[in-house]
Design a protein around this motif. Structure first.
Motif, PDB file in Angstrom:
ATOM      1  N   ALA A   1      53.254  31.801  55.255  1.00  0.00           N
ATOM      2  CA  ALA A   1      52.687  30.531  54.795  1.00  0.00           C
ATOM      3  C   ALA A   1      51.157  30.553  54.845  1.00  0.00           C
ATOM      4  CB  ALA A   1      53.224  29.375  55.647  1.00  0.00           C
ATOM      5  N   GLU A   2      50.602  31.215  55.863  1.00  0.00           N
ATOM      6  CA  GLU A   2      49.149  31.340  55.947  1.00  0.00           C
ATOM      7  C   GLU A   2      48.624  32.201  54.803  1.00  0.00           C
ATOM      8  OE1 GLU A   2      45.682  32.726  59.146  1.00  0.00           O
ATOM      9  OE2 GLU A   2      47.770  33.310  59.460  1.00  0.00           O
ATOM     10  N   LEU A   3      49.354  33.249  54.474  1.00  0.00           N
ATOM     11  CA  LEU A   3      48.974  34.115  53.362  1.00  0.00           C
ATOM     12  C   LEU A   3      48.944  33.321  52.055  1.00  0.00           C
ATOM     13  CD1 LEU A   3      48.451  37.268  53.400  1.00  0.00           C
ATOM     14  CD2 LEU A   3      50.662  37.457  52.253  1.00  0.00           C
ATOM     15  N   ASP A   4      49.920  32.438  51.867  1.00  0.00           N
ATOM     16  CA  ASP A   4      49.968  31.628  50.654  1.00  0.00           C
ATOM     17  C   ASP A   4      48.763  30.689  50.563  1.00  0.00           C
ATOM     18  OD1 ASP A   4      52.364  32.873  50.205  1.00  0.00           O
ATOM     19  OD2 ASP A   4      53.612  31.143  50.723  1.00  0.00           O
ATOM     20  N   LEU A   5      48.332  30.157  51.707  1.00  0.00           N
ATOM     21  CA  LEU A   5      47.159  29.285  51.706  1.00  0.00           C
ATOM     22  C   LEU A   5      45.897  30.076  51.377  1.00  0.00           C
ATOM     23  CD1 LEU A   5      45.977  26.494  52.135  1.00  0.00           C
ATOM     24  CD2 LEU A   5      45.852  26.979  54.590  1.00  0.00           C
ATOM     25  N   MET A   6      45.796  31.307  51.875  1.00  0.00           N
ATOM     26  CA  MET A   6      44.662  32.157  51.513  1.00  0.00           C
ATOM     27  C   MET A   6      44.624  32.370  50.002  1.00  0.00           C
ATOM     28  SD  MET A   6      44.734  35.083  54.489  1.00  0.00           S
ATOM     29  CE  MET A   6      44.574  34.653  56.228  1.00  0.00           C
ATOM     30  N   ALA A   7      45.787  32.600  49.422  1.00  0.00           N
ATOM     31  CA  ALA A   7      45.865  32.775  47.975  1.00  0.00           C
ATOM     32  C   ALA A   7      45.400  31.515  47.246  1.00  0.00           C
ATOM     33  CB  ALA A   7      47.300  33.124  47.568  1.00  0.00           C
ATOM     34  N   GLN A   8      45.838  30.360  47.726  1.00  0.00           N
ATOM     35  CA  GLN A   8      45.451  29.101  47.097  1.00  0.00           C
ATOM     36  C   GLN A   8      43.939  28.914  47.133  1.00  0.00           C
ATOM     37  OE1 GLN A   8      47.607  25.689  48.584  1.00  0.00           O
ATOM     38  NE2 GLN A   8      46.075  24.247  47.829  1.00  0.00           N
ATOM     39  N   LEU A   9      43.315  29.272  48.247  1.00  0.00           N
ATOM     40  CA  LEU A   9      41.861  29.155  48.363  1.00  0.00           C
ATOM     41  C   LEU A   9      41.142  30.053  47.365  1.00  0.00           C
ATOM     42  CD1 LEU A   9      41.508  29.079  52.259  1.00  0.00           C
ATOM     43  CD2 LEU A   9      41.171  27.161  50.679  1.00  0.00           C
ATOM     44  N   ALA A  10      41.811  31.146  46.963  1.00  0.00           N
ATOM     45  CA  ALA A  10      41.230  32.085  45.999  1.00  0.00           C
ATOM     46  C   ALA A  10      41.620  31.753  44.563  1.00  0.00           C
ATOM     47  CB  ALA A  10      41.657  33.508  46.333  1.00  0.00           C
TER      48      ALA A  10
ATOM     49  N   PHE B   1      41.153  38.045  49.616  1.00  0.00           N
ATOM     50  CA  PHE B   1      41.857  37.383  48.520  1.00  0.00           C
ATOM     51  C   PHE B   1      40.882  37.000  47.409  1.00  0.00           C
ATOM     52  CE2 PHE B   1      45.727  37.035  50.948  1.00  0.00           C
ATOM     53  CZ  PHE B   1      46.711  36.818  49.994  1.00  0.00           C
ATOM     54  N   ARG B   2      39.738  36.463  47.791  1.00  0.00           N
ATOM     55  CA  ARG B   2      38.759  36.053  46.787  1.00  0.00           C
ATOM     56  C   ARG B   2      38.205  37.261  46.034  1.00  0.00           C
ATOM     57  NH1 ARG B   2      36.206  31.356  50.677  1.00  0.00           N
ATOM     58  NH2 ARG B   2      37.408  29.619  49.785  1.00  0.00           N
ATOM     59  N   ASN B   3      38.018  38.357  46.744  1.00  0.00           N
ATOM     60  CA  ASN B   3      37.534  39.564  46.079  1.00  0.00           C
ATOM     61  C   ASN B   3      38.576  40.090  45.096  1.00  0.00           C
ATOM     62  OD1 ASN B   3      35.519  41.531  45.672  1.00  0.00           O
ATOM     63  ND2 ASN B   3      36.567  42.966  47.033  1.00  0.00           N
ATOM     64  N   ALA B   4      39.847  40.049  45.495  1.00  0.00           N
ATOM     65  CA  ALA B   4      40.913  40.465  44.576  1.00  0.00           C
ATOM     66  C   ALA B   4      40.915  39.581  43.331  1.00  0.00           C
ATOM     67  CB  ALA B   4      42.261  40.396  45.278  1.00  0.00           C
ATOM     68  N   ALA B   5      40.801  38.277  43.531  1.00  0.00           N
ATOM     69  CA  ALA B   5      40.837  37.342  42.406  1.00  0.00           C
ATOM     70  C   ALA B   5      39.670  37.572  41.452  1.00  0.00           C
ATOM     71  CB  ALA B   5      40.816  35.905  42.924  1.00  0.00           C
ATOM     72  N   ARG B   6      38.496  37.953  41.985  1.00  0.00           N
ATOM     73  CA  ARG B   6      37.330  38.200  41.130  1.00  0.00           C
ATOM     74  C   ARG B   6      37.548  39.388  40.193  1.00  0.00           C
ATOM     75  NH1 ARG B   6      34.152  36.607  45.809  1.00  0.00           N
ATOM     76  NH2 ARG B   6      34.228  38.752  46.610  1.00  0.00           N
ATOM     77  N   HIS B   7      38.404  40.297  40.600  1.00  0.00           N
ATOM     78  CA  HIS B   7      38.637  41.491  39.787  1.00  0.00           C
ATOM     79  C   HIS B   7      39.769  41.317  38.769  1.00  0.00           C
ATOM     80  CE1 HIS B   7      36.378  43.481  43.097  1.00  0.00           C
ATOM     81  NE2 HIS B   7      36.029  44.309  42.157  1.00  0.00           N
ATOM     82  N   LEU B   8      40.504  40.216  38.855  1.00  0.00           N
ATOM     83  CA  LEU B   8      41.699  40.066  38.023  1.00  0.00           C
ATOM     84  C   LEU B   8      41.393  39.461  36.660  1.00  0.00           C
ATOM     85  CD1 LEU B   8      44.373  38.780  40.569  1.00  0.00           C
ATOM     86  CD2 LEU B   8      44.410  40.948  39.315  1.00  0.00           C
ATOM     87  N   ALA B   9      42.040  40.012  35.656  1.00  0.00           N
ATOM     88  CA  ALA B   9      42.019  39.392  34.339  1.00  0.00           C
ATOM     89  C   ALA B   9      42.891  38.143  34.363  1.00  0.00           C
ATOM     90  CB  ALA B   9      42.551  40.384  33.301  1.00  0.00           C
ATOM     91  N   PRO B  10      42.664  37.192  33.446  1.00  0.00           N
ATOM     92  CA  PRO B  10      43.535  36.020  33.375  1.00  0.00           C
ATOM     93  C   PRO B  10      44.999  36.433  33.234  1.00  0.00           C
ATOM     94  CG  PRO B  10      41.602  35.698  32.004  1.00  0.00           C
ATOM     95  CD  PRO B  10      41.559  37.127  32.470  1.00  0.00           C
ATOM     96  N   GLY B  11      45.849  35.852  34.051  1.00  0.00           N
ATOM     97  CA  GLY B  11      47.265  36.197  34.042  1.00  0.00           C
ATOM     98  C   GLY B  11      47.603  37.407  34.878  1.00  0.00           C
ATOM     99  N   GLY B  12      46.586  38.036  35.489  1.00  0.00           N
ATOM    100  CA  GLY B  12      46.828  39.209  36.321  1.00  0.00           C
ATOM    101  C   GLY B  12      47.409  38.841  37.668  1.00  0.00           C
ATOM    102  N   CYS B  13      47.809  39.854  38.448  1.00  0.00           N
ATOM    103  CA  CYS B  13      48.466  39.571  39.721  1.00  0.00           C
ATOM    104  C   CYS B  13      47.886  40.398  40.866  1.00  0.00           C
ATOM    105  CB  CYS B  13      49.975  39.772  39.629  1.00  0.00           C
ATOM    106  SG  CYS B  13      50.485  41.444  39.217  1.00  0.00           S
ATOM    107  N   PHE B  14      47.951  39.819  42.042  1.00  0.00           N
ATOM    108  CA  PHE B  14      47.535  40.453  43.286  1.00  0.00           C
ATOM    109  C   PHE B  14      48.784  40.609  44.140  1.00  0.00           C
ATOM    110  CE2 PHE B  14      45.268  39.711  47.590  1.00  0.00           C
ATOM    111  CZ  PHE B  14      45.076  41.063  47.775  1.00  0.00           C
ATOM    112  N   VAL B  15      49.078  41.852  44.549  1.00  0.00           N
ATOM    113  CA  VAL B  15      50.296  42.160  45.289  1.00  0.00           C
ATOM    114  C   VAL B  15      49.933  42.562  46.711  1.00  0.00           C
ATOM    115  CG1 VAL B  15      52.407  43.543  45.350  1.00  0.00           C
ATOM    116  CG2 VAL B  15      51.365  42.946  43.156  1.00  0.00           C
ATOM    117  N   VAL B  16      50.606  41.958  47.680  1.00  0.00           N
ATOM    118  CA  VAL B  16      50.373  42.249  49.091  1.00  0.00           C
ATOM    119  C   VAL B  16      51.692  42.631  49.746  1.00  0.00           C
ATOM    120  CG1 VAL B  16      49.547  41.364  51.306  1.00  0.00           C
ATOM    121  CG2 VAL B  16      48.463  40.600  49.177  1.00  0.00           C
TER     122      VAL B  16
END
Length: 252
Positions: free
Chosen positions: A207-216, A126-141
């Motif tokens: 719910a665990e996936l959502d927490l991973m997203a929050q951490l990122a 999740f953190r690696n995905a977030a590092r690659h995203l532009a502001p306002g971008g999205c990560f889809v799982v």
């Protein structure tokens, strides 16, 4: 089983099933349609791009796609379809590998995040995905919902599909949230010479996936049962979850 042993040349050769299964138009079409929409005219990064099941048609729709892939045999298979200029790929681990550029869309399809076998690796993804995203971008799982309600008490295995030529069997380790999928394929006429492909996974609750997203630093924007937008319910067997970065602060 190591990743090299699982995603070897034989697995890469057997992965593509043109027109059927994951490659059926009714499966692949809505996936690509939704990803085109989420890319919003920008570029996309596919984690674990594999043989290009999604990346190739997405690029054909005009979305610039870059990939990260751990398996050289899977990448070799992709290269029989498109060249490096069409879909550039960096060989590496989806949880840690960086590629140049910034993307409006990063995506992981068909349960692939569960190939990471620890919670720490999944959070790192999740953190690696977030590092690659532009502001306002999205990560889809895209991910399946653990089917523990179907697992009888005291049993560790469950058959989830059975046809004349195929049997799908999962074995669970509920203490560690691990599951091994067993795929038996055989000639329905002779009933002999079955082939077996096994893959280990760590299952994740929504719910665990959502927490991973929050951490990122990501926030859940939407969750549906499939790519066509079917509402997600307690009985849904899978989900497509869209997480977003924060938009840039408005100028005042």
């Amino acid at each position: 089983m190591t990743d090299d042993e699982i995603w070897d040349t034989r697995a890469a050769q057997a992965y593509d099933t043109p027109g059927t299964g994951m490659f059926a138009p009714e499966v692949l079409g809505p996936t690509v349609d939704r990803l085109v929409e989420l890319a919003s005219g920008g570029s996309a990064l596919e984690l674990a791009v594999g043989t290009g099941r999604v990346a190739v048609p997405l690029a054909e729709r005009g979305v610039p796609v870059t990939g990260i892939e751990l398996s050289q045999p899977m990448l070799d298979r992709l290269r029989t379809k498109v060249d490096e200029n069409t879909v550039p790929v960096v060989l590496g681990d989806m949880a840690t590998t960086r590629v140049p550029g910034e993307f409006t869309l990063v995506y992981l399809v068909f349960n692939t995040i569960s190939n990471l076998l620890t919670q720490a690796e999944q959070v790192a993804c999740f953190r690696n995905a977030a590092r690659h995203l532009a502001p306002g971008g999205c990560f889809v799982v895209e991910l399946w919902v653990p089917e523990l309600r179907r697992l009888p008490p005291g049993q560790q295995a469950m058959v989830w599909e059975s046809t004349p030529s195929y049997v799908g069997l999962d074995t669970y380790d509920v203490l560690h949230q691990h599951v091994v999928s067993h795929h038996f394929r055989f000639d329905p006429d002779s009933g002999r010479e079955a082939t077996l492909f096994r893959s280990p996974h760590r299952y994740i609750w929504p719910a665990e996936l959502d927490l991973m997203a929050q951490l990122a630093g990501l926030t859940l924007a939407s969750r549906h049962a499939d790519w066509t937008g079917t509402p997600f319910t307690a009985d849904s067997r899978s989900h497509v979850s869209v997480y977003r970065t924060e938009d840039p602060a408005p100028k005042v």
